[in-house]
Design an enzyme around this catalytic site. Sequence first.
Site, PDB file in Angstrom:
ATOM      1  N   ARG A  15     -54.443 -96.333  75.583  1.00 10.28           N
ATOM      2  CA  ARG A  15     -54.353 -97.740  75.952  1.00 10.28           C
ATOM      3  C   ARG A  15     -53.168 -98.054  76.862  1.00 10.28           C
ATOM      4  NH1 ARG A  15     -54.750 -99.979  69.961  1.00 10.28           N
ATOM      5  NH2 ARG A  15     -54.239 -97.808  69.543  1.00 10.28           N
ATOM      6  N   ARG A 336     -20.877 -95.493  93.261  1.00  8.28           N
ATOM      7  CA  ARG A 336     -21.911 -94.509  92.956  1.00  8.28           C
ATOM      8  C   ARG A 336     -21.321 -93.327  92.224  1.00  8.28           C
ATOM      9  NH1 ARG A 336     -23.793 -93.075  98.526  1.00  8.28           N
ATOM     10  NH2 ARG A 336     -24.883 -91.428  97.394  1.00  8.28           N
ATOM     11  N   ALA A 383     -10.579-103.237 106.680  1.00  7.84           N
ATOM     12  CA  ALA A 383     -11.992-103.605 106.760  1.00  7.84           C
ATOM     13  C   ALA A 383     -12.735-102.652 107.680  1.00  7.84           C
ATOM     14  CB  ALA A 383     -12.117-105.031 107.267  1.00  7.84           C
TER      15      ALA A 383
HETATM   16  C1  UD1 Z   1     -52.780 -95.214  62.042  1.00 13.06           C
HETATM   17  C2  UD1 Z   1     -53.357 -95.187  60.634  1.00 13.06           C
HETATM   18  C3  UD1 Z   1     -53.621 -96.602  60.143  1.00 13.06           C
HETATM   19  C4  UD1 Z   1     -52.345 -97.416  60.239  1.00 13.06           C
HETATM   20  C5  UD1 Z   1     -51.746 -97.350  61.649  1.00 13.06           C
HETATM   21  C6  UD1 Z   1     -50.375 -97.977  61.644  1.00 13.06           C
HETATM   22  C7  UD1 Z   1     -54.679 -93.152  60.627  1.00 13.06           C
HETATM   23  C8  UD1 Z   1     -56.020 -92.545  60.652  1.00 13.06           C
HETATM   24  N1  UD1 Z   1     -54.613 -94.463  60.652  1.00 13.06           N
HETATM   25  O1  UD1 Z   1     -53.753 -95.758  62.901  1.00 13.06           O
HETATM   26  O2  UD1 Z   1     -54.053 -96.583  58.798  1.00 13.06           O
HETATM   27  O3  UD1 Z   1     -52.621 -98.758  59.902  1.00 13.06           O
HETATM   28  O4  UD1 Z   1     -51.578 -95.980  62.048  1.00 13.06           O
HETATM   29  O5  UD1 Z   1     -49.880 -98.028  62.960  1.00 13.06           O
HETATM   30  O6  UD1 Z   1     -53.686 -92.445  60.545  1.00 13.06           O
HETATM   31  N2  UD1 Z   1     -51.258 -88.809  66.588  1.00 13.06           N
HETATM   32  C9  UD1 Z   1     -51.120 -87.448  66.768  1.00 13.06           C
HETATM   33  N3  UD1 Z   1     -52.232 -86.667  66.812  1.00 13.06           N
HETATM   34  C10 UD1 Z   1     -53.484 -87.172  66.678  1.00 13.06           C
HETATM   35  C11 UD1 Z   1     -53.628 -88.560  66.490  1.00 13.06           C
HETATM   36  C12 UD1 Z   1     -52.494 -89.349  66.444  1.00 13.06           C
HETATM   37  O7  UD1 Z   1     -50.007 -86.950  66.893  1.00 13.06           O
HETATM   38  O8  UD1 Z   1     -54.441 -86.382  66.715  1.00 13.06           O
HETATM   39  C13 UD1 Z   1     -50.046 -89.644  66.546  1.00 13.06           C
HETATM   40  C14 UD1 Z   1     -50.027 -90.667  67.636  1.00 13.06           C
HETATM   41  O9  UD1 Z   1     -49.355 -90.151  68.774  1.00 13.06           O
HETATM   42  C15 UD1 Z   1     -49.259 -91.810  67.004  1.00 13.06           C
HETATM   43  C16 UD1 Z   1     -49.544 -91.671  65.528  1.00 13.06           C
HETATM   44  O10 UD1 Z   1     -50.053 -90.367  65.329  1.00 13.06           O
HETATM   45  O11 UD1 Z   1     -47.875 -91.683  67.207  1.00 13.06           O
HETATM   46  C17 UD1 Z   1     -50.560 -92.709  65.038  1.00 13.06           C
HETATM   47  O12 UD1 Z   1     -51.769 -92.501  65.724  1.00 13.06           O
HETATM   48  P1  UD1 Z   1     -52.683 -93.701  66.206  1.00 13.06           P
HETATM   49  O13 UD1 Z   1     -53.866 -93.147  66.887  1.00 13.06           O
HETATM   50  O14 UD1 Z   1     -51.871 -94.689  66.930  1.00 13.06           O
HETATM   51  O15 UD1 Z   1     -53.146 -94.291  64.788  1.00 13.06           O
HETATM   52  P2  UD1 Z   1     -53.647 -95.748  64.532  1.00 13.06           P
HETATM   53  O16 UD1 Z   1     -55.019 -95.902  65.044  1.00 13.06           O
HETATM   54  O17 UD1 Z   1     -52.632 -96.706  64.981  1.00 13.06           O
HETATM   55 CA    CA Z   2     -50.783 -96.766  66.614  1.00 11.07          CA
END
Ligand code: UD1
Ligand code: CA
Length: 485
Positions: A15, A336, A383
């Site tokens: 996003r 700088r 100057a």
């Molecule tokens: C997640 C939670 C949700 C919670 C929300 C809070 C899950 C399934 N859901 O949803 O319950 O309300 O956070 O913000 O966990 N990431 C990885 N690898 C992946 C997927 C994600 O490292 O394969 C990391 C992302 O970079 C991020 C974090 O995990 O920093 C959360 O992932 P995101 O996809 O934002 O989860 P949400 O849909 O927000």
């Molecule tokens: Ca998130």
Amino acid sequence: MNLAALILAAGLGTRMKSDRAKVLHELGGKPLAAYPVELALSLKAKPVVVVVGRQAETVSALLADRYGDAVRTALQKEQLGTGHAVMAAESALRGFSGTVAILSGDAPLLARETVAALVRQTVRRKSPLGILISTLDDPTGYGRVLRDPSGRVRRVVEQKDASADELAVREANMGVYAVQAKFLFAALKRIGRDNAQGEYYLPDLVRLAAEAGHEVVAVEAPGEETLGVNDRRQLAQLEKILQRRTNERLMAAGVTIRDPETTWIDAGAKIGRDTVIEPFCRIAGESEIGENCAIGMGSVIDGARLADNVEVKPYSVLEDSRVEAGAILGPFAHLRQGAQIGAGCHVGNYVEVKKSALMAGAKANHLSYIGDAVIGARTNVGAGTITCNYDGYDKHRTIVGDDVLIGSDTQLIAPVSVPDRVVLGAGTSLTGKVEVPPGALVVTRPAAVVVPGFRDRLEKRALAAKAEKARAGKAAPKGKRARKK
Ligand code: UD1
Ligand code: CA
């Protein structure tokens, strides 16, 4: 207590609509990834493991650069969900026993105390799992926390998997966990991907703990803290919050900020008491400003260190420089990289200083370029003086002694040095080839050419030419214009 931290930062950040991984985007002058890492380090977590995926190499390099071996990375090759991300870190945590704090790479406002409280309560209640929750007016997008009739937390359901009844729940999972390592890696093996997104959901840990008869500790987080960055609009919102927090902290410590709304100060900047900051200033990076300084309107200070009682007049730009006590800069001064301005120096309008030292009391008040130079104590730079430091291939140095008077419009053609107490006449072009003893006068000004009566001759010639033209016009045939039509 044994504490490790796991930071999930492998996600695609779709996003953000960006060519850069989300955690590389900056907030308050720092990449997003820095926030949870610094929180974990401040809790003395060991190890601190960051799960990387998108642009893994760039993110890892950034972490290594900022934190050295204090932070490890684990690679999640494919992004199959938050549960899968934790699985990818299993080997990095091998041998660790204790509590693992799991944080998200995109929630930079989370406070250390909040995570500490979550860990503390989870440990105190001998629970395998604690989660951070928040009761939101609009929980859209978050996983909902479902409890049984006695109020015990049973499971978390994701937005996309929730029934209408479940969507009405306002208690939301904030994605921050304190988990006992032993429980974590045993439970992860039982997480599947049979859900609306086909992902391994980390919040499934809640159901697994509850089903095994354990209490899941839920700690309410202060609202603002858990705001996440998912798109650029939220990035700007959080920037505003951080800006407000930083300004409030500084004002509480005795800094006058005339207009907090338009003053942008990075969290890493230090500012002494009784310093006054006028509107529209930006103080970036690890800048340090002493006590009782005045920072004029519209100035940008980035990575500069100012001692006490420095006055920066409006619209000055100071980058990676040092300024000693009592110096006066600007308006429109530009320091700088590597500029060092001694105590009581003046650097005035349209003066640019790069990789140069001005010793105490030196002055360059108007329209100058000072590059790769040393300007001695109390020397006055007239100057329009320019250090000609670049011959098209290399940079050369200019060394000017103490108490030198440099006349206006002087060129110092480097490499060149000027001994103490020398006077350079206005308009001098000085090269290093000229022998100059201390205290001498040097002028390279060409001798004046004087032509008496020149203006009269000029005028006479002009008048004669005009008369000639008028005569030629009369001689031309009449009605020329009319015929032309
Ligand atoms: C997640 C939670 C949700 C919670 C929300 C809070 C899950 C399934 N859901 O949803 O319950 O309300 O956070 O913000 O966990 N990431 C990885 N690898 C992946 C997927 C994600 O490292 O394969 C990391 C992302 O970079 C991020 C974090 O995990 O920093 C959360 O992932 P995101 O996809 O934002 O989860 P949400 O849909 O927000
Ligand atoms: Ca998130």
